[in-house]
Motif scaffolding. Sequence first.
Motif, mmCIF file in Angstrom:
data_model
loop_
_atom_site.group_PDB
_atom_site.id
_atom_site.type_symbol
_atom_site.label_atom_id
_atom_site.label_comp_id
_atom_site.label_asym_id
_atom_site.label_seq_id
_atom_site.Cartn_x
_atom_site.Cartn_y
_atom_site.Cartn_z
ATOM 1 N N UNK A 1 17.636 26.341 48.534
ATOM 2 C CA UNK A 1 17.586 26.045 47.105
ATOM 3 C C UNK A 1 18.598 26.890 46.334
ATOM 4 N N UNK A 2 18.687 28.158 46.680
ATOM 5 C CA UNK A 2 19.654 29.032 46.027
ATOM 6 C C UNK A 2 21.078 28.539 46.281
ATOM 7 N N UNK A 3 21.351 28.119 47.506
ATOM 8 C CA UNK A 3 22.677 27.600 47.829
ATOM 9 C C UNK A 3 22.983 26.351 47.003
ATOM 10 N N UNK A 4 21.996 25.480 46.866
ATOM 11 C CA UNK A 4 22.178 24.254 46.099
ATOM 12 C C UNK A 4 22.472 24.561 44.630
ATOM 13 N N UNK B 1 17.269 8.081 45.885
ATOM 14 C CA UNK B 1 17.391 9.384 45.236
ATOM 15 C C UNK B 1 16.428 10.382 45.864
ATOM 16 N N UNK B 2 16.921 11.598 46.088
ATOM 17 C CA UNK B 2 16.072 12.725 46.468
ATOM 18 C C UNK B 2 15.643 13.416 45.174
ATOM 19 N N UNK B 3 14.331 13.518 44.959
ATOM 20 C CA UNK B 3 13.795 14.206 43.781
ATOM 21 C C UNK B 3 13.126 15.507 44.229
ATOM 22 N N UNK C 1 5.849 26.772 45.146
ATOM 23 C CA UNK C 1 5.780 25.632 44.229
ATOM 24 C C UNK C 1 7.060 24.802 44.220
ATOM 25 N N UNK C 2 7.212 24.015 45.257
ATOM 26 C CA UNK C 2 8.392 23.169 45.430
ATOM 27 C C UNK C 2 7.983 21.928 46.197
ATOM 28 N N UNK C 3 8.584 20.792 45.820
ATOM 29 C CA UNK C 3 8.348 19.566 46.584
ATOM 30 C C UNK C 3 9.582 18.684 46.500
ATOM 31 N N UNK C 4 9.942 18.076 47.625
ATOM 32 C CA UNK C 4 11.066 17.153 47.668
ATOM 33 C C UNK C 4 10.588 15.826 48.254
ATOM 34 N N UNK C 5 11.074 14.749 47.676
ATOM 35 C CA UNK C 5 10.705 13.417 48.154
ATOM 36 C C UNK C 5 11.872 12.477 47.910
ATOM 37 N N UNK C 6 11.848 11.326 48.563
ATOM 38 C CA UNK C 6 12.856 10.301 48.331
ATOM 39 C C UNK C 6 12.242 9.142 47.563
ATOM 40 N N UNK C 7 13.052 8.499 46.746
ATOM 41 C CA UNK C 7 12.597 7.343 45.967
ATOM 42 C C UNK C 7 13.645 6.241 46.046
ATOM 43 N N UNK C 8 13.187 5.016 46.297
ATOM 44 C CA UNK C 8 14.039 3.835 46.198
ATOM 45 C C UNK C 8 13.792 3.230 44.819
ATOM 46 N N UNK C 9 14.779 3.282 43.955
ATOM 47 C CA UNK C 9 14.608 2.856 42.567
ATOM 48 C C UNK C 9 15.299 1.519 42.337
ATOM 49 N N UNK C 10 14.498 0.519 42.006
ATOM 50 C CA UNK C 10 15.030 -0.803 41.685
ATOM 51 C C UNK C 10 14.801 -1.161 40.226
ATOM 52 N N UNK D 1 22.098 19.926 52.996
ATOM 53 C CA UNK D 1 21.097 20.814 52.391
ATOM 54 C C UNK D 1 19.838 20.042 52.012
ATOM 55 N N UNK D 2 19.996 18.895 51.340
ATOM 56 C CA UNK D 2 18.806 18.154 50.902
ATOM 57 C C UNK D 2 18.053 17.576 52.104
ATOM 58 N N UNK D 3 18.790 17.149 53.126
ATOM 59 C CA UNK D 3 18.123 16.651 54.333
ATOM 60 C C UNK D 3 17.329 17.771 55.002
ATOM 61 N N UNK D 4 17.919 18.968 55.089
ATOM 62 C CA UNK D 4 17.236 20.091 55.728
ATOM 63 C C UNK D 4 16.037 20.562 54.914
ATOM 64 N N UNK D 5 16.122 20.484 53.584
ATOM 65 C CA UNK D 5 14.959 20.825 52.748
ATOM 66 C C UNK D 5 13.792 19.889 53.045
ATOM 67 N N UNK D 6 14.086 18.603 53.169
ATOM 68 C CA UNK D 6 13.027 17.634 53.469
ATOM 69 C C UNK D 6 12.431 17.882 54.851
ATOM 70 N N UNK D 7 13.285 18.183 55.832
ATOM 71 C CA UNK D 7 12.810 18.448 57.197
ATOM 72 C C UNK D 7 11.950 19.706 57.234
ATOM 73 N N UNK D 8 12.411 20.768 56.568
ATOM 74 C CA UNK D 8 11.657 22.024 56.555
ATOM 75 C C UNK D 8 10.304 21.845 55.874
ATOM 76 N N UNK D 9 10.276 21.079 54.791
ATOM 77 C CA UNK D 9 9.014 20.844 54.088
ATOM 78 C C UNK D 9 7.989 20.169 54.995
#
Length: 298
Positions: free
Chosen positions: A157-160, A86-88, A19-28, A134-142
């Motif tokens: 995630x534990x490292x983060x 932002x990475x969420x 139960x994990x999900x990572x995504x990027x958002x461009x917030x204006x 770390x966040x880039x690799x999480x997105x790639x692995x997902x």
Amino acid sequence: MTKHPKYFQNFENSGSSFPFHIRTSHLTETVAAHRHDFLEFSYVKEGFGTELINGKPYKLQPGTLTFLLPFQYHQIVPSPDSPLLVYHTGMEMSLFSGASAKGEGFEELLLSGDNGLPPCVRFTDRKKETVDRIVDELLIEQQADQPWKFVLMRAKLHELLVLFDRKRRDDLQEIKHDGAAITPKDDIWAVAEYLHAHFRENISFSDLAHHFHYNESHLSVTFKKQIGENVSDFLQNLRIRLACSLLATSDMKIIDIAEEVGFRSFSTFARTFKQKKGVPPTAFRKVIGQAYDRNDLD
């Protein structure tokens, strides 16, 4: 009529075997105030802005990492001149539950409230490069379909979480060393935090009101007005959330789980669980628990 901040109970992949999900958002534009029924990391890659967490403003800039617990409301206001990238991440507490996590201290960290520690930190220089990676690799692995995928993602995630907690403790020590004043918390947010830290205990409403020097009726009205749900529902949601994690990641007897998460009556636990999740705890464990066992090494 009072308008409460939005309350999100699910995210993509919630209730799944991982139960994990990572995504990027461009917030204006401003992200309206809301809270989640799950944990969230957010990380600023580009841009500037402000994040209001339980009404307190925090500066957002490249390298800012925020970790939100379920009782924390937040609102994001991007700078009009420099929108945010932002990475969420959304994740359930089960990723940090179980015997190994308890031994490593993750459960205590997540269930003890913030203890005066800030909810966000800013990494710079080489530490920022590490968090970027770390966040880039999480997105790639997902997005990939590789053996040991979830094992590797859990480790990242534990490292983060470790890097985040170390940094905020260092930051707090610097604040104390410099003699800066620490802003006292709003009483109602202190009540919510107290419940988050002590929900496994036998908490009566009268004792809660007495502890925070509230009249009972005033506490009831103020809590519902600011949090959006009454104390009883808030407490039950915390207990059921942990019960779901234990059902999915442990072999504890269900009657023991009921006691562990704070229910004094098994029948009350079973009835509340079915009301909240739509299925009895035995059915939840059979479906979700087996999925965790099957896919843990995927």
